[in-house]
Design a protein around this motif. Structure first.
Motif, PDB file in Angstrom:
ATOM      1  N   SER A 152     -29.543  33.559 -12.528  1.00  0.00           N
ATOM      2  CA  SER A 152     -29.961  32.045 -12.394  1.00  0.00           C
ATOM      3  C   SER A 152     -29.563  31.114 -11.796  1.00  0.00           C
ATOM      4  CB  SER A 152     -29.166  31.047 -14.278  1.00  0.00           C
ATOM      5  OG  SER A 152     -30.228  33.175 -15.176  1.00  0.00           O
ATOM      6  N   ASN A 153     -29.092  31.604 -10.460  1.00  0.00           N
ATOM      7  CA  ASN A 153     -28.620  30.680  -9.968  1.00  0.00           C
ATOM      8  C   ASN A 153     -27.226  29.649 -10.822  1.00  0.00           C
ATOM      9  OD1 ASN A 153     -30.413  30.753  -8.415  1.00  0.00           O
ATOM     10  ND2 ASN A 153     -31.849  29.048  -9.204  1.00  0.00           N
ATOM     11  N   GLU A 154     -26.271  30.056 -11.504  1.00  0.00           N
ATOM     12  CA  GLU A 154     -24.998  29.368 -11.364  1.00  0.00           C
ATOM     13  C   GLU A 154     -24.617  30.035 -11.254  1.00  0.00           C
ATOM     14  OE1 GLU A 154     -26.036  31.729 -16.104  1.00  0.00           O
ATOM     15  OE2 GLU A 154     -26.071  33.006 -14.643  1.00  0.00           O
ATOM     16  N   SER A 155     -23.389  28.940 -11.006  1.00  0.00           N
ATOM     17  CA  SER A 155     -22.238  29.358 -10.126  1.00  0.00           C
ATOM     18  C   SER A 155     -21.317  31.047 -10.895  1.00  0.00           C
ATOM     19  CB  SER A 155     -20.691  27.998 -10.524  1.00  0.00           C
ATOM     20  OG  SER A 155     -20.495  28.642  -9.621  1.00  0.00           O
ATOM     21  N   PRO A 156     -20.688  32.072  -9.774  1.00  0.00           N
ATOM     22  CA  PRO A 156     -19.738  33.012 -10.658  1.00  0.00           C
ATOM     23  C   PRO A 156     -18.791  32.532 -10.710  1.00  0.00           C
ATOM     24  CG  PRO A 156     -20.046  32.383  -7.343  1.00  0.00           C
ATOM     25  CD  PRO A 156     -21.125  31.281  -8.107  1.00  0.00           C
ATOM     26  N   LEU A 157     -18.242  30.959 -10.613  1.00  0.00           N
ATOM     27  CA  LEU A 157     -16.791  30.761 -10.723  1.00  0.00           C
ATOM     28  C   LEU A 157     -16.642  29.975 -11.818  1.00  0.00           C
ATOM     29  CD1 LEU A 157     -15.960  29.876  -6.721  1.00  0.00           C
ATOM     30  CD2 LEU A 157     -15.610  31.925  -8.175  1.00  0.00           C
ATOM     31  N   PRO A 158     -15.571  30.228 -12.693  1.00  0.00           N
ATOM     32  CA  PRO A 158     -15.372  29.978 -13.626  1.00  0.00           C
ATOM     33  C   PRO A 158     -15.159  27.817 -13.095  1.00  0.00           C
ATOM     34  CG  PRO A 158     -13.414  30.003 -13.490  1.00  0.00           C
ATOM     35  CD  PRO A 158     -14.520  31.033 -13.150  1.00  0.00           C
ATOM     36  N   PRO A 159     -15.270  26.779 -14.682  1.00  0.00           N
ATOM     37  CA  PRO A 159     -15.134  26.063 -14.303  1.00  0.00           C
ATOM     38  C   PRO A 159     -13.716  25.704 -13.611  1.00  0.00           C
ATOM     39  CG  PRO A 159     -15.598  26.334 -16.582  1.00  0.00           C
ATOM     40  CD  PRO A 159     -15.778  27.500 -16.300  1.00  0.00           C
ATOM     41  N   VAL A 160     -14.002  23.873 -13.106  1.00  0.00           N
ATOM     42  CA  VAL A 160     -12.700  23.641 -12.181  1.00  0.00           C
ATOM     43  C   VAL A 160     -11.505  24.370 -13.780  1.00  0.00           C
ATOM     44  CG1 VAL A 160     -13.600  23.091 -10.340  1.00  0.00           C
ATOM     45  CG2 VAL A 160     -12.538  21.530 -12.405  1.00  0.00           C
TER      46      VAL A 160
ATOM     47  N   ARG B 260     -14.859  23.112  -1.586  1.00  0.00           N
ATOM     48  CA  ARG B 260     -13.860  24.827  -1.452  1.00  0.00           C
ATOM     49  C   ARG B 260     -15.665  25.981  -1.389  1.00  0.00           C
ATOM     50  NH1 ARG B 260     -11.890  29.151  -2.735  1.00  0.00           N
ATOM     51  NH2 ARG B 260     -11.677  27.992  -4.647  1.00  0.00           N
ATOM     52  N   ARG B 261     -16.318  25.799  -2.673  1.00  0.00           N
ATOM     53  CA  ARG B 261     -16.797  26.294  -3.258  1.00  0.00           C
ATOM     54  C   ARG B 261     -17.806  26.208  -2.633  1.00  0.00           C
ATOM     55  NH1 ARG B 261     -15.825  26.143  -9.881  1.00  0.00           N
ATOM     56  NH2 ARG B 261     -13.418  27.255 -10.001  1.00  0.00           N
ATOM     57  N   VAL B 262     -18.516  25.016  -1.601  1.00  0.00           N
ATOM     58  CA  VAL B 262     -19.449  24.698  -1.615  1.00  0.00           C
ATOM     59  C   VAL B 262     -19.501  25.695   0.271  1.00  0.00           C
ATOM     60  CG1 VAL B 262     -21.505  23.123   0.286  1.00  0.00           C
ATOM     61  CG2 VAL B 262     -20.786  22.835  -2.403  1.00  0.00           C
ATOM     62  N   GLY B 263     -18.388  25.761   0.690  1.00  0.00           N
ATOM     63  CA  GLY B 263     -18.112  26.058   1.916  1.00  0.00           C
ATOM     64  C   GLY B 263     -18.744  27.594   2.004  1.00  0.00           C
TER      65      GLY B 263
END
Ligand code: PLP
Length: 365
Positions: free
Chosen positions: A39-47, A277-280
């Motif tokens: 589902s193209n979610e972020s694999p990381l939790p919210p900041v 950093r997440r984009v990188g």
């Protein structure tokens, strides 16, 4: 029998990526053993800041949220270097897309968009009583802007350009978008959907925000569901000229953006370094996955988003089932293509291991 419209009855319901809990129940897996790349979610939790702000807001949810999203719009305006009245917030950008479709739709109108692209354009168009005009992507899986221009006639009220495109991850340059807009009649709204815009690293890509502010018939939509990791919160936003927003907002349901969503989104905007950093990380993992596909001789579309469109050659059902047996949830499309979201390094490794175990069998299916 209730008299639901025929065009609504004909809709194929939206099929989201299968939830982790559902797959765990059905296949007897532990939830923690499942990797969802569907589902193209972020694999990381919210900041961290967003989690703290949302937790604090919970004690006040007996009150309705701020219908104007005042503080969030102020923060968005300062983040983007624009004015608050040039911003519009919705319950996910999907809500904004549906509001746009309903405000510009109706019998006898048409909406133009590429295909395959985000399925909500089709759903929102049909529900609005308008007729979809789907323009195939080029053979390179990119928007065919000339063909889209040619598909516009005096019944057309809205055109959607998904940039980068879901499910292919391909993009069109800012110059191409500007040229396209020049050729679109002024009474046709061009929606530039930048749900994945933050992930783009291509140098010829820039957001269409300045175009939206200089033209009365352009609107940009974005979301907090992807890079900001707030998919379940449902917050999206749009940028357009104030007069356009004022009119479109009349078709929006009141209070559609929760107060928890508003404070979570606002707090996320301040995490500039972490988001960078997440984009990188996404770009590094995307390159690694693309290189792995190339090494294996698989056909894929070079991506600018947080997913890659890949051809495995097998049927939708066979592909879904093969990967689920390895605890990996993917998003199959027609004609042997799948879309795999970029996960964490470990999640991507899990996907590659499943791919190696299954790809020969799938290709010969
Ligand atoms: C191209 C595109 N636009 C918009 C959205 C909607 O995002 P949301 O409603 O979560 O803001 C998505 C979600 O997957 C998408 O792929």
């Amino acid at each position: 029998m209730i008299r639901i419209r025929k065009d609504v009855r004909s809709i194929t319901p939206y099929r989201p990526g299968r939830p982790i809990a559902e797959v765990a129940r059905e296949y007897g897996f532990d939830m923690s053993a499942i990797v969802k790349l569907a589902s193209n979610e972020s694999p990381l939790p919210p900041v961290r800041q967003a989690m703290a702000a949302m937790a604090e807001e919970l004690g006040a949810i007996n009150r309705y949220p701020d219908n104007d999203c005042h503080d969030l719009r102020l923060a968005l305006a300062s983040h983007l270097g624009i004015e608050p009245d040039q911003t519009w917030v919705g319950g996910g950008s999907s809500e904004l897309l549906r509001v746009i479709a309903s405000a510009l739709g109706g019998e006898g109108t048409t909406a133009v968009y590429a295909w395959p692209s985000f399925v909500v354009y089709r759903l929102a168009t049909v529900v609005a009583g308008a007729t979809p005009r789907e323009v195939p992507l080029t053979t390179d899986h990119v928007h065919d802007l000339d063909a889209m221009r040619a598909a516009i006639d005096d019944t057309t009220t809205v055109v959607y350009v998904c940039n980068p495109n879901n499910p292919t991850g391909s993009h069109v340059s800012s110059e191409e978008i500007a040229r396209f807009v020049d050729g679109v009649p002024e009474d046709v709204l061009v929606v530039v959907d930048e749900a994945y815009g933050e992930y783009v690293t291509a140098e010829d890509y820039h957001t269409a925000v300045s175009l939206a502010l200089s033209r009365s018939n352009v609107i940009v939509t974005r979301t907090f569901s992807k890079v900001y990791g707030l998919a379940a919160l449902r917050v999206g936003y749009a940028i357009a000229q104030p007069e356009t927003i004022t009119e479109l907002r009349k078709a929006q349901a009141p209070f559609s953006v929760t107060s928890v969503g508003q404070v979570g989104a606002l707090a996320s905007l301040s995490a500039v370094d972490e988001i960078g950093r997440r984009v990188g990380e996404n770009a590094d993992e995307r390159s690694r996955m693309e290189a792995a596909f190339a090494d294996r001789g698989l056909e894929y579309v070079p991506s600018q988003a947080n997913f890659v469109y890949l051809r495995l050659g097998a049927s939708t059902a066979a592909t879904t089932e093969a990967f689920i047996r390895h605890g990996v949830i993917l998003r199959p499309f027609g004609e042997g293509w799948v879309r795999v979201s970029i996960g964490t390094h470990q999640e991507n490794d899990r996907f590659l291991a499943a791919l190696d175990a299954e790809r020969h069998r799938l290709a010969s299916n």
